[in-house]
Design a protein around this motif. Structure first.
Motif, PDB file in Angstrom:
ATOM      1  N   ALA A 124     -28.842  39.429  18.816  1.00 55.11           N
ATOM      2  CA  ALA A 124     -28.451  38.392  17.825  1.00 55.11           C
ATOM      3  C   ALA A 124     -26.890  38.397  17.369  1.00 55.11           C
ATOM      4  O   ALA A 124     -26.603  37.691  16.693  1.00 55.11           O
ATOM      5  N   ASP A 125     -26.417  39.212  18.292  1.00 52.70           N
ATOM      6  CA  ASP A 125     -24.876  39.103  17.956  1.00 52.70           C
ATOM      7  C   ASP A 125     -24.225  38.059  19.240  1.00 52.70           C
ATOM      8  O   ASP A 125     -23.889  38.515  20.219  1.00 52.70           O
ATOM      9  N   THR A 126     -24.350  36.752  18.569  1.00 56.83           N
ATOM     10  CA  THR A 126     -24.175  35.752  19.339  1.00 56.83           C
ATOM     11  C   THR A 126     -22.566  35.086  19.476  1.00 56.83           C
ATOM     12  O   THR A 126     -22.390  33.955  19.698  1.00 56.83           O
ATOM     13  N   PHE A 127     -21.878  35.703  18.589  1.00 56.34           N
ATOM     14  CA  PHE A 127     -20.540  35.337  17.918  1.00 56.34           C
ATOM     15  C   PHE A 127     -19.492  35.725  18.702  1.00 56.34           C
ATOM     16  O   PHE A 127     -18.357  34.956  19.119  1.00 56.34           O
ATOM     17  N   GLU A 133     -23.531  40.285  26.821  1.00 48.00           N
ATOM     18  CA  GLU A 133     -23.535  41.073  28.281  1.00 48.00           C
ATOM     19  C   GLU A 133     -23.482  42.517  28.212  1.00 48.00           C
ATOM     20  O   GLU A 133     -23.982  43.382  28.829  1.00 48.00           O
ATOM     21  N   GLN A 134     -22.571  42.857  27.253  1.00 47.28           N
ATOM     22  CA  GLN A 134     -22.214  44.486  26.601  1.00 47.28           C
ATOM     23  C   GLN A 134     -23.568  45.006  26.486  1.00 47.28           C
ATOM     24  O   GLN A 134     -24.083  46.101  27.145  1.00 47.28           O
ATOM     25  N   LEU A 135     -24.425  44.442  25.644  1.00 47.11           N
ATOM     26  CA  LEU A 135     -25.554  44.845  24.919  1.00 47.11           C
ATOM     27  C   LEU A 135     -26.470  45.020  26.079  1.00 47.11           C
ATOM     28  O   LEU A 135     -27.350  45.967  26.404  1.00 47.11           O
ATOM     29  N   LYS A 148     -32.279  37.175  24.678  1.00 47.55           N
ATOM     30  CA  LYS A 148     -31.100  36.528  24.437  1.00 47.55           C
ATOM     31  C   LYS A 148     -31.050  35.017  24.731  1.00 47.55           C
ATOM     32  O   LYS A 148     -31.711  34.497  25.348  1.00 47.55           O
ATOM     33  N   GLN A 149     -29.926  34.555  24.058  1.00 47.52           N
ATOM     34  CA  GLN A 149     -29.601  33.059  24.358  1.00 47.52           C
ATOM     35  C   GLN A 149     -28.207  32.911  24.530  1.00 47.52           C
ATOM     36  O   GLN A 149     -27.556  33.819  24.665  1.00 47.52           O
ATOM     37  N   ALA A 150     -27.686  31.658  24.625  1.00 45.70           N
ATOM     38  CA  ALA A 150     -26.325  31.265  24.915  1.00 45.70           C
ATOM     39  C   ALA A 150     -25.464  31.824  24.015  1.00 45.70           C
ATOM     40  O   ALA A 150     -25.608  31.898  22.583  1.00 45.70           O
ATOM     41  N   GLU A 151     -24.013  31.927  24.120  1.00 45.10           N
ATOM     42  CA  GLU A 151     -23.183  32.389  23.246  1.00 45.10           C
ATOM     43  C   GLU A 151     -23.136  31.448  22.293  1.00 45.10           C
ATOM     44  O   GLU A 151     -23.028  30.239  22.446  1.00 45.10           O
TER      45      GLU A 151
END
Length: 296
Positions: A124-127, A133-135, A148-151
């Motif tokens: 949920a860190d999408t900002f 990708e790191q996660l 995951k979803q898009a940035e």
């Protein structure tokens, strides 16, 4: 090198600076100026001014000041609080950028996977650019799964979808990552509050735990962060990272003294295995030298 040895090495500068101020001779009296130096050393170790004064005041009255200092430090630490049990167990992890939050989530996923649990991570860190990708790299190393979803996607939506999938697919542990928010950014903190509310709507009683990752080397800034985050997401525990030589260590005492929150884990390195359940006694033994029998 054992985990305890690595922690001791990481806190060696603080241990040497404080321990070197106590007389080596058992019958030597500690002067007022020496006590002031000890108090200053505790403050420099990020214990906080008020706590340092209280610890010194109590130690000065004792015939075994180092042992008394250790005992009172250990009494300051919050331990023994049980982690809630649930299936799925939903954990919300927060913290500002640079604290090691993403790495810590990977380590937690690895720890739970080693216990034979089925682990799902919600990205949920999408900002932040490349945060997902790191996660994902850490999750793959740990043998866990990720949603995951898009940035730029709605973080609350990611959290909701993760919990829904976790329930449907019978996961044991669900960990929700959040953006590395700066506590002064009102819009981002509001978004974090929304994530917290949505988790509760997706599963009654969730999140079961809310852990805040803080950098052990940031001193007073860590105090400010915990204070603000706790208002938003009702923090239940702390994870203190970078106690591998960069953190002075005393901030753990200051955090426990001020917020009465348990420290769940501490980090002493970058590999998956470098996350250590917090033990008050081992921490104090790493922070201070062996007990001396000096008299006041």
């Amino acid at each position: 090198m054992s985990f305890f040895s690595r922690l001791s090495k990481g806190l060696s500068k603080t241990r040497e600076s404080i321990g070197g101020l106590f007389p080596s001779e058992t019958k030597e009296k500690i002067s007022d100026s020496q006590w002031q130096d000890i108090e200053d050393a505790l403050i420099m170790a990020d214990c906080g001014a008020q706590l340092a004064m209280d610890l010194v005041r109590k130690a000065k009255k004792s015939k075994q000041p180092m042992q008394t200092l250790k005992d009172n430090m250990q009494a300051t630490l919050v331990t023994g609080s049980e982690i809630k049990e649930a299936k799925p167990f939903v954990l919300l992890v927060a913290g500002v950028n640079g604290t090691g939050k993403t790495t810590t989530i990977g380590k937690l996923a690895n720890m739970y996977a080693d216990q034979g649990k089925k682990v799902l991570i919600g990205a949920a860190d999408t900002f932040r650019a490349a945060a997902v990708e790191q996660l994902a790299v850490w999750v793959e190393r740990a043998g866990a799964d990720i949603v995951k979803q898009a940035e730029g996607a709605d973080p609350a939506s990611v959290a909701f979808d993760t919990i829904s999938r976790g329930i449907a697919k019978n996961y044991d542990v669900i960990i929700i990552d959040t953006a590395g928010r700066v506590q002064t950014d009102t819009s981002l903190m509001n978004e974090l509050a929304k994530v917290y509310r949505v988790i509760g709507k997706a599963l009654d009683g969730a999140p079961h735990e809310v852990w805040h990752v803080v950098d052990g080397g940031t001193g007073q800034n860590a105090i400010v962060q915990v204070e603000k985050f706790r208002e938003i997401i009702h923090t239940t525990g702390l994870i203190v990272t970078k106690l591998d030589g960069t953190g002075k260590g005393g901030v753990v005492l200051q955090l426990c003294d001020k917020f009465k929150l348990p420290v769940r884990y501490i980090g002493v390195g970058e590999s998956l295995e470098d996350l250590m359940p917090f033990h008050a006694g081992a921490y104090i033994d790493s922070l201070l030298p062996e007990t001396t029998q000096t008299s006041t």
